[in-house]
Design a protein around this motif. Structure first.
Motif, PDB file in Angstrom:
ATOM      1  N   GLY A  11       5.921   8.438 -13.524  1.00  5.19           N
ATOM      2  CA  GLY A  11       6.129   7.052 -13.158  1.00  5.19           C
ATOM      3  C   GLY A  11       5.172   6.890 -11.999  1.00  5.19           C
ATOM      4  O   GLY A  11       4.408   5.609 -12.013  1.00  5.19           O
ATOM      5  N   PHE A  12       5.204   7.710 -10.827  1.00  4.80           N
ATOM      6  CA  PHE A  12       4.396   7.242  -9.749  1.00  4.80           C
ATOM      7  C   PHE A  12       2.967   7.486  -9.966  1.00  4.80           C
ATOM      8  O   PHE A  12       2.331   6.472  -9.750  1.00  4.80           O
ATOM      9  CB  PHE A  12       4.761   8.465  -8.595  1.00  4.80           C
ATOM     10  N   THR A  13       2.459   8.341 -10.748  1.00  6.65           N
ATOM     11  CA  THR A  13       1.087   8.438 -11.235  1.00  6.65           C
ATOM     12  C   THR A  13       0.733   7.418 -12.024  1.00  6.65           C
ATOM     13  O   THR A  13      -0.349   6.798 -11.868  1.00  6.65           O
ATOM     14  CB  THR A  13       0.900   9.760 -11.560  1.00  6.65           C
ATOM     15  N   SER A  14       1.473   6.980 -13.105  1.00  7.62           N
ATOM     16  CA  SER A  14       1.134   5.804 -13.980  1.00  7.62           C
ATOM     17  C   SER A  14       1.122   4.655 -13.372  1.00  7.62           C
ATOM     18  O   SER A  14       0.112   3.818 -13.599  1.00  7.62           O
ATOM     19  CB  SER A  14       1.870   5.992 -15.248  1.00  7.62           C
ATOM     20  N   SER A  15       2.054   4.230 -12.436  1.00  3.38           N
ATOM     21  CA  SER A  15       1.975   3.134 -11.549  1.00  3.38           C
ATOM     22  C   SER A  15       0.833   3.060 -10.610  1.00  3.38           C
ATOM     23  O   SER A  15       0.146   1.970 -10.645  1.00  3.38           O
ATOM     24  CB  SER A  15       3.254   2.883 -11.062  1.00  3.38           C
ATOM     25  N   ALA A  16       0.459   4.163  -9.957  1.00  2.00           N
ATOM     26  CA  ALA A  16      -0.461   4.035  -9.204  1.00  2.00           C
ATOM     27  C   ALA A  16      -2.002   4.130  -9.611  1.00  2.00           C
ATOM     28  O   ALA A  16      -2.722   3.151  -9.218  1.00  2.00           O
ATOM     29  CB  ALA A  16      -0.481   5.487  -8.473  1.00  2.00           C
ATOM     30  N   LEU A  17      -1.994   4.534 -10.855  1.00  2.00           N
ATOM     31  CA  LEU A  17      -3.365   4.192 -11.528  1.00  2.00           C
ATOM     32  C   LEU A  17      -3.600   2.776 -11.889  1.00  2.00           C
ATOM     33  O   LEU A  17      -4.708   2.210 -11.901  1.00  2.00           O
ATOM     34  CB  LEU A  17      -3.541   5.318 -13.056  1.00  2.00           C
ATOM     35  N   PHE A  18      -2.330   2.212 -12.476  1.00  2.00           N
ATOM     36  CA  PHE A  18      -2.464   0.727 -12.811  1.00  2.00           C
ATOM     37  C   PHE A  18      -2.716  -0.013 -11.619  1.00  2.00           C
ATOM     38  O   PHE A  18      -3.568  -1.027 -11.472  1.00  2.00           O
ATOM     39  CB  PHE A  18      -1.233   0.423 -13.730  1.00  2.00           C
ATOM     40  N   VAL A  19      -1.973   0.194 -10.573  1.00  2.00           N
ATOM     41  CA  VAL A  19      -2.217  -0.580  -9.344  1.00  2.00           C
ATOM     42  C   VAL A  19      -3.620  -0.589  -8.689  1.00  2.00           C
ATOM     43  O   VAL A  19      -4.274  -1.557  -8.459  1.00  2.00           O
ATOM     44  CB  VAL A  19      -1.263  -0.096  -8.230  1.00  2.00           C
ATOM     45  N   LYS A  20      -4.108   0.785  -8.816  1.00  2.00           N
ATOM     46  CA  LYS A  20      -5.598   0.948  -8.639  1.00  2.00           C
ATOM     47  C   LYS A  20      -6.484   0.083  -9.133  1.00  2.00           C
ATOM     48  O   LYS A  20      -7.388  -0.320  -8.719  1.00  2.00           O
ATOM     49  CB  LYS A  20      -5.896   2.371  -8.444  1.00  2.00           C
ATOM     50  N   PHE A  21      -6.351  -0.005 -10.568  1.00  2.00           N
ATOM     51  CA  PHE A  21      -7.057  -0.736 -11.473  1.00  2.00           C
ATOM     52  C   PHE A  21      -6.927  -2.265 -11.052  1.00  2.00           C
ATOM     53  O   PHE A  21      -8.147  -3.046 -10.943  1.00  2.00           O
ATOM     54  CB  PHE A  21      -6.694  -0.574 -12.771  1.00  2.00           C
ATOM     55  N   MET A  22      -5.690  -2.874 -10.878  1.00  2.00           N
ATOM     56  CA  MET A  22      -5.645  -4.082 -10.396  1.00  2.00           C
ATOM     57  C   MET A  22      -6.363  -4.436  -8.953  1.00  2.00           C
ATOM     58  O   MET A  22      -6.871  -5.505  -8.871  1.00  2.00           O
ATOM     59  CB  MET A  22      -4.177  -4.475 -10.306  1.00  2.00           C
ATOM     60  N   GLN A  23      -6.315  -3.516  -8.115  1.00  2.00           N
ATOM     61  CA  GLN A  23      -7.055  -3.673  -6.671  1.00  2.00           C
ATOM     62  C   GLN A  23      -8.418  -3.690  -7.116  1.00  2.00           C
ATOM     63  O   GLN A  23      -9.245  -4.482  -6.466  1.00  2.00           O
ATOM     64  CB  GLN A  23      -6.591  -2.547  -5.941  1.00  2.00           C
ATOM     65  N   TYR A  24      -8.710  -2.879  -7.967  1.00  3.65           N
ATOM     66  CA  TYR A  24     -10.251  -2.647  -8.263  1.00  3.65           C
ATOM     67  C   TYR A  24     -11.036  -4.180  -8.774  1.00  3.65           C
ATOM     68  O   TYR A  24     -12.022  -4.437  -8.544  1.00  3.65           O
ATOM     69  CB  TYR A  24     -10.660  -1.548  -9.379  1.00  3.65           C
ATOM     70  N   ILE A  25     -10.187  -4.562  -9.609  1.00  2.00           N
ATOM     71  CA  ILE A  25     -10.408  -5.915 -10.243  1.00  2.00           C
ATOM     72  C   ILE A  25     -10.042  -7.126  -9.402  1.00  2.00           C
ATOM     73  O   ILE A  25     -10.015  -8.469  -9.613  1.00  2.00           O
ATOM     74  CB  ILE A  25     -10.077  -6.204 -11.630  1.00  2.00           C
ATOM     75  N   ASN A  26      -9.775  -7.122  -8.199  1.00  2.00           N
ATOM     76  CA  ASN A  26      -9.311  -7.916  -7.195  1.00  2.00           C
ATOM     77  C   ASN A  26      -7.969  -8.702  -7.781  1.00  2.00           C
ATOM     78  O   ASN A  26      -8.144  -9.937  -7.505  1.00  2.00           O
ATOM     79  CB  ASN A  26     -10.406  -8.746  -6.608  1.00  2.00           C
ATOM     80  N   CYS A  27      -7.027  -8.295  -8.261  1.00  2.00           N
ATOM     81  CA  CYS A  27      -5.802  -8.680  -8.678  1.00  2.00           C
ATOM     82  C   CYS A  27      -4.678  -8.535  -8.256  1.00  2.00           C
ATOM     83  O   CYS A  27      -4.210  -7.192  -8.253  1.00  2.00           O
ATOM     84  CB  CYS A  27      -5.963  -8.850 -10.222  1.00  2.00           C
ATOM     85  N   PRO A  28      -3.919  -9.328  -7.405  1.00  2.00           N
ATOM     86  CA  PRO A  28      -2.603  -8.848  -6.449  1.00  2.00           C
ATOM     87  C   PRO A  28      -1.605  -8.427  -7.637  1.00  2.00           C
ATOM     88  O   PRO A  28      -1.387  -8.953  -8.991  1.00  2.00           O
ATOM     89  CB  PRO A  28      -2.123 -10.178  -6.050  1.00  2.00           C
ATOM     90  N   ILE A  29      -0.828  -7.544  -7.390  1.00  2.00           N
ATOM     91  CA  ILE A  29       0.147  -6.937  -8.192  1.00  2.00           C
ATOM     92  C   ILE A  29       1.317  -6.659  -7.425  1.00  2.00           C
ATOM     93  O   ILE A  29       1.199  -6.068  -6.483  1.00  2.00           O
ATOM     94  CB  ILE A  29      -0.114  -5.845  -9.040  1.00  2.00           C
ATOM     95  N   GLY A  30       2.683  -6.899  -7.652  1.00  2.00           N
ATOM     96  CA  GLY A  30       3.892  -6.800  -6.984  1.00  2.00           C
ATOM     97  C   GLY A  30       4.336  -5.230  -7.437  1.00  2.00           C
ATOM     98  O   GLY A  30       3.914  -5.194  -8.889  1.00  2.00           O
ATOM     99  N   VAL A  31       4.849  -4.679  -6.678  1.00  2.00           N
ATOM    100  CA  VAL A  31       5.512  -3.433  -7.122  1.00  2.00           C
ATOM    101  C   VAL A  31       6.907  -3.220  -6.642  1.00  2.00           C
ATOM    102  O   VAL A  31       7.530  -3.432  -5.625  1.00  2.00           O
ATOM    103  CB  VAL A  31       4.928  -2.238  -6.115  1.00  2.00           C
TER     104      VAL A  31
END
Length: 173
Positions: A64-84
């Motif tokens: 869960g940590f790794t799958s979430s981290a990968l998605f959060v990194k993707f969102m950061q890469y495309i400059n989209c804020p995301i709540g965790v």
């Protein structure tokens, strides 16, 4: 490590032991599964509107940590804020306290590595106008299948239901 790679069904063991850029993902391969395209469209629809708030629910284990981290990194890469959103204990999916955090605060929720069988929670999200994308690899209960992917605003992508490698983990999905 080698035993794990073999037992998980990897065909190119040398690549996994010494990774290179030998394999590159052809995005058109993703379109071979229509449900993956639906999930991408739902994400895109929400990201086009900068007033939409997106959250990710972290499943409280290593996958869960790794799958979430990968998605959060993707969102950061495309400059989209995301709540965790993280639960206090070892929970999976959408416990009541996380649902309470979502309702009224977010427009789209991403649930990696869990959530395929959370039918009541899916409906509650939809009833509150909240889109959701589940990216999961766990077994789907037979009684859940008929409720999945019946609404364009809620998508469950699960390799156990698709014509793809059934050995993918949460981060693979």
């Amino acid at each position: 490590l080698l035993a794990t790679i073999v037992l998980r069904g990897a065909e190119d063991v040398d690549f996994h032991m010494s990774p290179t850029d030998k394999y590159s993902l052809d995005v058109s391969e993703l379109n071979s599964e229509p449900i993956v395209g639906r999930a991408a469209s739902l994400l895109y629809k929400n990201l086009l509107d900068d007033t939409k708030k997106v959250a990710i629910v972290v499943d409280m284990d290593m996958d869960g940590f790794t799958s979430s981290a990968l998605f959060v990194k993707f969102m950061q890469y495309i400059n989209c804020p995301i709540g965790v959103l993280m639960d206090d204990g070892k929970t999976h999916g959408l416990p009541d306290n996380i649902m309470d955090d979502i309702i009224g605060n977010y427009d789209l929720v991403i649930i990696p590595d869990a959530g395929s069988n959370d039918i009541k929670q899916h409906q509650r999200l939809l009833d509150n106008g909240i889109d959701f994308i589940v990216l999961d690899h766990h077994e789907v209960l037979p009684e859940s299948i008929k409720y999945l992917n019946n609404d364009e605003n809620g998508v469950v992508v699960n390799n156990q239901l698709l014509d793809m490698n059934e050995n993918y983990t949460g981060v693979g999905m």
